[in-house]
Design an enzyme around this catalytic site. Structure first.
Site, PDB file in Angstrom:
ATOM      1  NE  ARG A  74      11.337   4.397 -35.314  1.00  0.00           N
ATOM      2  CZ  ARG A  74      12.512   3.619 -34.781  1.00  0.00           C
ATOM      3  NH1 ARG A  74      13.491   3.596 -35.314  1.00  0.00           N
ATOM      4  NH2 ARG A  74      12.187   3.253 -33.485  1.00  0.00           N
ATOM      5  NE  ARG A 143      18.074   2.668 -37.738  1.00  0.00           N
ATOM      6  CZ  ARG A 143      17.687   2.382 -36.868  1.00  0.00           C
ATOM      7  NH1 ARG A 143      17.108   2.791 -35.763  1.00  0.00           N
ATOM      8  NH2 ARG A 143      18.252   0.996 -36.264  1.00  0.00           N
ATOM      9  CE  LYS A 207      19.857   1.398 -33.430  1.00  0.00           C
ATOM     10  NZ  LYS A 207      18.917   1.541 -32.228  1.00  0.00           N
ATOM     11  CE  LYS A 209      19.240   6.098 -33.723  1.00  0.00           C
ATOM     12  NZ  LYS A 209      18.819   6.062 -32.253  1.00  0.00           N
ATOM     13  CB  CYS A 423      11.595   5.622 -24.399  1.00  0.00           C
ATOM     14  SG  CYS A 423      11.444   4.162 -23.454  1.00  0.00           S
ATOM     15  CB  CYS A 429       9.770  -1.582 -26.536  1.00  0.00           C
ATOM     16  SG  CYS A 429      11.495  -1.710 -26.409  1.00  0.00           S
ATOM     17  CB  CYS A 468      15.777  -0.964 -21.537  1.00  0.00           C
ATOM     18  SG  CYS A 468      16.044  -0.535 -23.258  1.00  0.00           S
ATOM     19  CB  CYS A 472      14.591   5.066 -27.136  1.00  0.00           C
ATOM     20  SG  CYS A 472      15.092   3.495 -27.731  1.00  0.00           S
TER      21      CYS A 472
HETATM   22 FE1  SRM Z   1      15.225   3.395 -29.887  1.00  0.00          FE
HETATM   23  C1  SRM Z   1      15.797   0.110 -30.154  1.00  0.00           C
HETATM   24  C2  SRM Z   1      11.811   3.091 -29.865  1.00  0.00           C
HETATM   25  C3  SRM Z   1      15.153   6.569 -30.482  1.00  0.00           C
HETATM   26  C4  SRM Z   1      18.603   3.948 -29.183  1.00  0.00           C
HETATM   27  N1  SRM Z   1      13.920   1.923 -30.021  1.00  0.00           N
HETATM   28  C5  SRM Z   1      14.490   0.487 -30.015  1.00  0.00           C
HETATM   29  C6  SRM Z   1      13.163  -0.348 -30.312  1.00  0.00           C
HETATM   30  C7  SRM Z   1      12.878  -0.595 -31.905  1.00  0.00           C
HETATM   31  C8  SRM Z   1      13.115  -1.751 -29.622  1.00  0.00           C
HETATM   32  C9  SRM Z   1      13.712  -2.805 -30.648  1.00  0.00           C
HETATM   33  O1  SRM Z   1      14.941  -2.938 -31.055  1.00  0.00           O
HETATM   34  O2  SRM Z   1      12.939  -3.625 -31.065  1.00  0.00           O
HETATM   35  C10 SRM Z   1      12.138   0.483 -29.880  1.00  0.00           C
HETATM   36  C11 SRM Z   1      10.836   0.357 -30.436  1.00  0.00           C
HETATM   37  C12 SRM Z   1       9.684   0.544 -29.435  1.00  0.00           C
HETATM   38  C13 SRM Z   1       8.094   0.584 -29.976  1.00  0.00           C
HETATM   39  O3  SRM Z   1       7.534   0.123 -29.386  1.00  0.00           O
HETATM   40  O4  SRM Z   1       7.961   1.648 -30.497  1.00  0.00           O
HETATM   41  C14 SRM Z   1      12.805   1.954 -29.890  1.00  0.00           C
HETATM   42  N2  SRM Z   1      13.740   4.670 -30.310  1.00  0.00           N
HETATM   43  C15 SRM Z   1      12.688   4.362 -30.002  1.00  0.00           C
HETATM   44  C16 SRM Z   1      11.538   5.566 -30.138  1.00  0.00           C
HETATM   45  C17 SRM Z   1      10.260   5.149 -30.966  1.00  0.00           C
HETATM   46  C18 SRM Z   1      11.559   6.038 -28.586  1.00  0.00           C
HETATM   47  C19 SRM Z   1      10.308   7.277 -28.459  1.00  0.00           C
HETATM   48  O5  SRM Z   1       9.620   6.968 -27.730  1.00  0.00           O
HETATM   49  O6  SRM Z   1      10.305   8.154 -29.279  1.00  0.00           O
HETATM   50  C20 SRM Z   1      12.729   6.606 -31.072  1.00  0.00           C
HETATM   51  C21 SRM Z   1      12.486   6.475 -32.430  1.00  0.00           C
HETATM   52  C22 SRM Z   1      13.390   7.356 -33.220  1.00  0.00           C
HETATM   53  C23 SRM Z   1      13.185   7.397 -34.658  1.00  0.00           C
HETATM   54  O7  SRM Z   1      12.324   7.907 -34.986  1.00  0.00           O
HETATM   55  O8  SRM Z   1      13.944   7.109 -35.186  1.00  0.00           O
HETATM   56  C24 SRM Z   1      14.069   5.854 -30.399  1.00  0.00           C
HETATM   57  N3  SRM Z   1      16.713   5.050 -29.872  1.00  0.00           N
HETATM   58  C25 SRM Z   1      16.263   6.386 -30.126  1.00  0.00           C
HETATM   59  C26 SRM Z   1      17.185   6.908 -29.549  1.00  0.00           C
HETATM   60  C27 SRM Z   1      17.351   8.533 -29.586  1.00  0.00           C
HETATM   61  C28 SRM Z   1      17.934   9.313 -30.574  1.00  0.00           C
HETATM   62  O9  SRM Z   1      18.176   8.641 -31.690  1.00  0.00           O
HETATM   63  O10 SRM Z   1      17.896  10.577 -30.690  1.00  0.00           O
HETATM   64  C29 SRM Z   1      18.551   6.318 -29.103  1.00  0.00           C
HETATM   65  C30 SRM Z   1      19.558   6.834 -28.330  1.00  0.00           C
HETATM   66  C31 SRM Z   1      20.507   7.394 -29.221  1.00  0.00           C
HETATM   67  C32 SRM Z   1      21.453   6.019 -29.910  1.00  0.00           C
HETATM   68  O11 SRM Z   1      21.030   5.449 -30.928  1.00  0.00           O
HETATM   69  O12 SRM Z   1      22.682   5.732 -29.392  1.00  0.00           O
HETATM   70  C33 SRM Z   1      17.793   5.017 -29.252  1.00  0.00           C
HETATM   71  N4  SRM Z   1      16.942   2.127 -29.598  1.00  0.00           N
HETATM   72  C34 SRM Z   1      18.057   2.480 -29.139  1.00  0.00           C
HETATM   73  C35 SRM Z   1      18.952   1.255 -28.940  1.00  0.00           C
HETATM   74  C36 SRM Z   1      20.353   1.274 -28.458  1.00  0.00           C
HETATM   75  C37 SRM Z   1      21.403   1.252 -29.490  1.00  0.00           C
HETATM   76  C38 SRM Z   1      22.507   1.249 -29.043  1.00  0.00           C
HETATM   77  O13 SRM Z   1      23.624   1.809 -29.561  1.00  0.00           O
HETATM   78  O14 SRM Z   1      22.935   0.217 -28.170  1.00  0.00           O
HETATM   79  C39 SRM Z   1      18.153   0.151 -29.246  1.00  0.00           C
HETATM   80  C40 SRM Z   1      18.395  -1.154 -29.102  1.00  0.00           C
HETATM   81  C41 SRM Z   1      19.221  -1.664 -30.405  1.00  0.00           C
HETATM   82  O15 SRM Z   1      19.514  -0.985 -31.438  1.00  0.00           O
HETATM   83  O16 SRM Z   1      19.528  -2.884 -30.538  1.00  0.00           O
HETATM   84  C42 SRM Z   1      16.831   0.554 -29.771  1.00  0.00           C
HETATM   85 FE1  SF4 Z   2      12.443   0.118 -25.503  1.00  0.00          FE
HETATM   86 FE2  SF4 Z   2      14.604   0.461 -24.153  1.00  0.00          FE
HETATM   87 FE3  SF4 Z   2      14.072   2.096 -26.331  1.00  0.00          FE
HETATM   88 FE4  SF4 Z   2      12.546   2.258 -24.166  1.00  0.00          FE
HETATM   89  S1  SF4 Z   2      14.755   2.805 -24.164  1.00  0.00           S
HETATM   90  S2  SF4 Z   2      11.936   2.126 -26.169  1.00  0.00           S
HETATM   91  S3  SF4 Z   2      12.280   0.349 -23.420  1.00  0.00           S
HETATM   92  S4  SF4 Z   2      14.551  -0.095 -26.146  1.00  0.00           S
END
Ligand code: SRM
Ligand code: SF4
Length: 548
Positions: A74, A143, A207, A209, A423, A429, A468, A472
């Site tokens: 990323r 981030r 993390k 943000k 997402c 993922c 899930c 995201c």
């Molecule tokens: Fe996310 C984890 C993809 C935005 C909350 N996110 C992941 C992971 C890295 C899975 C992992 O931990 O192994 C996913 C990778 C999937 C893949 O194959 O690419 C993933 N997140 C994404 C992306 C690519 C979704 C998308 O389709 O665009 C976004 C990348 C953003 C970036 O460029 O940095 C993405 N993730 C978000 C957002 C939206 C935002 O930030 O505006 C959220 C919700 C906001 C937040 O953070 O509260 C988000 N991602 C999570 C979480 C839950 C965090 C938590 O507080 O519980 C995880 C899981 C974790 O961190 O344990 C996670």
């Molecule tokens: Fe993966 Fe869940 Fe984030 Fe979708 S919402 S990319 S399934 S961690």
């Protein structure tokens, strides 16, 4: 200040020698496609994740082969803007390494999937030559800083947008391990030069943000961030930012201690010095008070709820040495991207291209590549997973129009589709319970006739899906949210508003496709019959289902 037992990742960070760990050794180990377990945690700080193709797990297991490991990378692109030349580099690198896919994320950057271990160094070196990096794009640090993406929203856009880069630089980790690990693995940096007053040895508990919203647009979903800045513009001047803290989407099924939360406005900062000081100290409070034993409860939102907003603000005032002013008035009136052609105050043109769920289709990739070779625009990613071709002069516009025609880039998609977000989810993922971006396009195709039947096809209803509950695709601030619970099953979330300022709520659990379509059909019927004047679908479902 938190004396509970540390989670294993805390120990890994502490012992990592500035996030180096044994990454260099892991990279040259040819017996496996993955890296050592501790390095899996550390590589995130370098902007990468270890993944495997989940579609092929069974087949590999039957053949007694290790999983088909690969890496997702990323990029860090504060504010989401790159030049034509940088797009060319991204294009060329993606043709050479990984699966060739380009994915625009919900935090306005690009991800490459399917990179094999031996491709990581050349990939990163290629990006560095193009002045791009993936430092701190993941991991327990600040981030990618996101910002409203549409330069037409205000003549002050560039002044405000510049904060994304300023903040990103201020909050970068001081370790130089990125260059050491990814260039040649040699130890070249003096550790004493890497002292990091912000992140120290254990970095943040989780993390962090930051988002910058430029009203009237809330295209960044500012309240979904640990720290949200809302630009205040008065009498044609940028006056400073309202600051909201404690937003976050992630939750875990079956764990009632976890929940999505919208940021709380704590005040207004009117000078650059105060803005940067305030956000820096919010982070030091999270560093010192955040939960380091249970990662499910370690985001700022939980720290804030545990401390209480008043105590948090008092601590912030103690650390900054000043009080924030009361929040200023602002108004959001839109969140969607402004598709197609628009002009800004300097008579420069912008073209917003719809990229369904950020997955750049092969013909779009070819179009963008040819355009980048002309070097007549910049490339801007939006937090709705789309792309803006920016700052095009009147005389160059025709060249873009010709390419749009050549590649059949037409604005044919429905309003619902253009208001949708999903997402990544399967197959890369590891946390996905259900499909995301591979399935929502198909579901939208089945919802479109329902909307047409009810005369609602011009409604900009925001619809978002995640595989899930991690959120995201920010499904908890959609009017219709689908949160995956298992293969082919989703919780239906309703009642969010169109502007991202109210969370939706669980309406029905674990629905399959036919149940989803039947529920929506009933709700659309009710909406057309009982809707109040100008009432959006989200407001309607909130009123009838949850307002009591
Ligand atoms: Fe996310 C984890 C993809 C935005 C909350 N996110 C992941 C992971 C890295 C899975 C992992 O931990 O192994 C996913 C990778 C999937 C893949 O194959 O690419 C993933 N997140 C994404 C992306 C690519 C979704 C998308 O389709 O665009 C976004 C990348 C953003 C970036 O460029 O940095 C993405 N993730 C978000 C957002 C939206 C935002 O930030 O505006 C959220 C919700 C906001 C937040 O953070 O509260 C988000 N991602 C999570 C979480 C839950 C965090 C938590 O507080 O519980 C995880 C899981 C974790 O961190 O344990 C996670
Ligand atoms: Fe993966 Fe869940 Fe984030 Fe979708 S919402 S990319 S399934 S961690």
């Amino acid at each position: 200040m938190n004396n509970e037992k540390l989670s294993p990742i805390e120990i890994i960070k502490e012992k990592s020698d500035g996030l180096r760990g044994s990454l260099s050794a892991s990279l040259t180990d040819n017996y496996t496609g993955t890296i050592r377990p501790d390095d899996e945690a550390l590589i995130k700080f370098h902007g990468m994740y270890v993944q495997d193709d989940r579609d092929r797990r069974n087949e590999r297991a039957e053949k007694k082969l290790e999983r088909l490991y690969s890496f997702m990378l990323r990029l860090r692109i504060p504010g989401g803007v790159i030049s034509s030349g940088q797009w060319q580099s991204i294009h060329e690198i993606s043709q050479k390494y990984g699966t060739g896919t380009l994915k625009i994320t919900t935090r306005q950057t690009i991800q490459l999937h399917g990179l094999l271990k031996h491709q990581l160094r050349p990939t990163i070196q290629g990006f560095l030559l193009a002045k791009l990096d993936s430092i701190a794009a993941c991991g327990d640090v600040n981030r990618n800083v996101i910002s409203s993406a549409h330069p037409q929203v205000s003549p002050l856009f560039e002044e405000i947008h510049a904060y994304a880069d300023k903040i990103s630089r201020l909050l970068l980790p001081k370790t130089q391990s990125y260059y050491e690990v990814w260039i040649d693995g040699e130890k070249i940096y003096e550790r004493s030069a890497e002292a990091d007053p912000l992140y120290q040895h254990r970095y943040l508990p989780r993390k962090f943000k930051i988002a910058i919203a430029i009203p009237p647009s809330n295209d960044v979903d500012v309240f979904a961030n640990d720290l949200g800045l809302i630009a205040i513009i008065k009498e044609g001047k940028f006056r400073g930012f309202n600051i909201a803290i404690g937003g976050g989407m992630g939750a875990t099924h079956g764990n009632p201690d976890t929940y999505p939360r919208l940021g709380t406005l704590i005040g207004f900062a009117d000078t650059e010095e105060k803005i940067l000081k305030a956000l820096y100290e919010v982070i030091t409070i999270q560093r010192d008070f955040g939960n380091r034993s249970d990662r499910k409860l370690s985001r700022l939102k939980y720290t804030l709820d545990r401390m209480g907003v008043e105590n948090f603000v008092a601590e912030l005032e103690k650390r900054t040495g000043f009080s924030l002013l009361p929040p200023e008035d602002y108004e959001f009136t839109e969140r969607n991207d402004r598709y197609g052609w628009l002009k800004n105050h300097q008579n420069l043109w912008f073209y917003t291209l719809f990229v369904e769920h950020g997955v750049v289709k092969p013909y779009q990739k070819e179009f963008l590549h040819e355009l980048s070779l002309l070097d007549i625009s910049d490339f801007r990613f939006t937090c709705n997973q789309n792309l803006i071709l920016g700052f095009i002069s009147e005389e160059d516009k025709e060249k873009v129009v010709q390419l749009i025609t050549k590649y059949g880039i037409e604005e044919k998609d429905s309003t619902l589709r253009k208001s949708s977000m999903a997402c990544v989810a399967l197959p890369t993922c590891p946390l996905a319970l259900a499909e995301g971006q591979r399935y929502l396009p198909e579901l939208v195709t089945k919802i479109e006739p329902l909307l047409e039947k009810h005369g609602l096809d011009k409604e900009e209803i925001s619809i978002r899906m995640t595989g899930c509950p991690n959120g995201c695709g920010r499904p908890y601030v959609a009017e219709i949210g689908f949160v995956g619970t298992g293969p082919g099953q989703y919780n239906l979330m309703l009642g969010g508003d169109r502007l991202g300022t109210r969370l939706n709520q669980l309406y029905k659990k674990q629905l399959d496709e036919s149940e989803i379509l039947s529920e929506l059909d009933t709700l659309f019927t009710q909406y057309t019959q009982e809707q109040l004047p100008n009432e959006t679908f989200g407001d309607f479902t909130h009123r009838i289902s949850f307002s009591a």
